[in-house]
Design an enzyme around this catalytic site. Sequence first.
Site, PDB file in Angstrom:
ATOM      1  CG  ASP A 153      21.414 -25.104  16.100  1.00  0.00           C
ATOM      2  OD1 ASP A 153      20.455 -24.530  15.593  1.00  0.00           O
ATOM      3  OD2 ASP A 153      22.202 -23.658  16.892  1.00  0.00           O
ATOM      4  N   GLY A 169      23.835 -21.957  14.217  1.00  0.00           N
ATOM      5  CA  GLY A 169      23.656 -23.312  14.169  1.00  0.00           C
ATOM      6  C   GLY A 169      24.904 -24.089  13.186  1.00  0.00           C
ATOM      7  CD  GLU A 188      26.889 -16.982  22.911  1.00  0.00           C
ATOM      8  OE1 GLU A 188      27.091 -18.204  21.578  1.00  0.00           O
ATOM      9  OE2 GLU A 188      26.566 -15.433  22.596  1.00  0.00           O
TER      10      GLU A 188
HETATM   11  N1  SAH Z   1      17.861 -16.238  23.203  1.00  0.00           N
HETATM   12  C1  SAH Z   1      16.806 -17.032  22.578  1.00  0.00           C
HETATM   13  C2  SAH Z   1      17.362 -17.451  21.268  1.00  0.00           C
HETATM   14  C3  SAH Z   1      18.713 -17.251  21.425  1.00  0.00           C
HETATM   15  S1  SAH Z   1      19.052 -16.658  20.011  1.00  0.00           S
HETATM   16  C4  SAH Z   1      16.636 -18.790  22.977  1.00  0.00           C
HETATM   17  O1  SAH Z   1      16.992 -19.062  24.495  1.00  0.00           O
HETATM   18  O2  SAH Z   1      15.577 -19.307  22.072  1.00  0.00           O
HETATM   19  C5  SAH Z   1      20.811 -17.602  18.860  1.00  0.00           C
HETATM   20  C6  SAH Z   1      21.532 -17.587  19.376  1.00  0.00           C
HETATM   21  O3  SAH Z   1      22.139 -18.567  19.400  1.00  0.00           O
HETATM   22  C7  SAH Z   1      22.082 -16.358  18.405  1.00  0.00           C
HETATM   23  O4  SAH Z   1      22.735 -14.771  19.327  1.00  0.00           O
HETATM   24  C8  SAH Z   1      23.014 -16.377  17.622  1.00  0.00           C
HETATM   25  O5  SAH Z   1      24.043 -15.872  16.976  1.00  0.00           O
HETATM   26  C9  SAH Z   1      23.467 -18.251  18.391  1.00  0.00           C
HETATM   27  N2  SAH Z   1      22.643 -18.896  17.368  1.00  0.00           N
HETATM   28  C10 SAH Z   1      22.454 -20.585  17.424  1.00  0.00           C
HETATM   29  N3  SAH Z   1      22.252 -21.313  17.117  1.00  0.00           N
HETATM   30  C11 SAH Z   1      21.537 -20.326  15.758  1.00  0.00           C
HETATM   31  C12 SAH Z   1      21.113 -20.824  15.318  1.00  0.00           C
HETATM   32  N4  SAH Z   1      20.006 -22.062  14.300  1.00  0.00           N
HETATM   33  N5  SAH Z   1      19.876 -19.404  13.937  1.00  0.00           N
HETATM   34  C13 SAH Z   1      20.709 -18.724  14.012  1.00  0.00           C
HETATM   35  N6  SAH Z   1      21.353 -18.055  14.630  1.00  0.00           N
HETATM   36  C14 SAH Z   1      21.870 -19.075  16.022  1.00  0.00           C
END
Ligand code: SAH
Length: 230
Positions: free
Chosen positions: A199, A78, A12
Amino acid sequence: MRTAIVSAMHEELSAVLALMPHESRQVVAGREFWVGQLHGREVVAVLSRIGKVAAATTAAMLVERFGAREIVFTGVAGGLAPGVQVGDVVVADSFLQHDLDASPIFPKYEVPLYGTSTFATDTSLTERLVRAAQQALPQAKLHRGLIVSGDRFVSTTPESRALQAALPNALAVEMEGAAVAQVCHDCGVPFAAVRTISDRADDDAHVDFARFVREVASRHSAAIVQALLG
Ligand code: SAH
């Protein structure tokens, strides 16, 4: 006047850091803080890491150690409310912790001893951020309102529906903003936050999130930050 630019993940922030070629890097509390200038303004950029505690620690360091006088969070989230789709932009008017529940002692979601469940963002910094987002991403649909945060990557349709039913005003869900908002409230530092929607927090979230973060997130953050400080 030093502005802090915070993101949770490298993806980001990388394009923002590329705009600060002469920054100096300082490591505090295991985090890398890049101190320098962007468009002639004093800036400190940092990766908070993921989750509320990591974000709160980072915000406290920004204020106490780096003299941040305003904090701007930029990242992905999200989408929750029905009209908030992948690629849209959400600017927060307020934040709430969706996983905070000290009931029956305190009402569900209320932050104990604060007498509130929401923390508002700073009005004028938020206005600036809205204008910057509109300028940087004129094609994107922009929403303004409540963002909810919790220590959970919301990635199933039932979870997302449950959150929407419990908090119908929530536009988007992420994992850091409410923590930074609370620290900024405590310290009297203006805070604003913008999130592009990666997402829909549903069964496809994991795939959509990964693709968006890889391909779009950093460019969007950098474009908004440039418009904000330019
Ligand atoms: N690096 C891990 C997970 C990242 S967590 C992976 O690749 O799976 C998600 C990050 O994006 C967090 O910093 C949160 O703030 C944001 N985010 C994006 N979509 C999200 C969702 N559906 N639920 C919670 N956080 C989300």
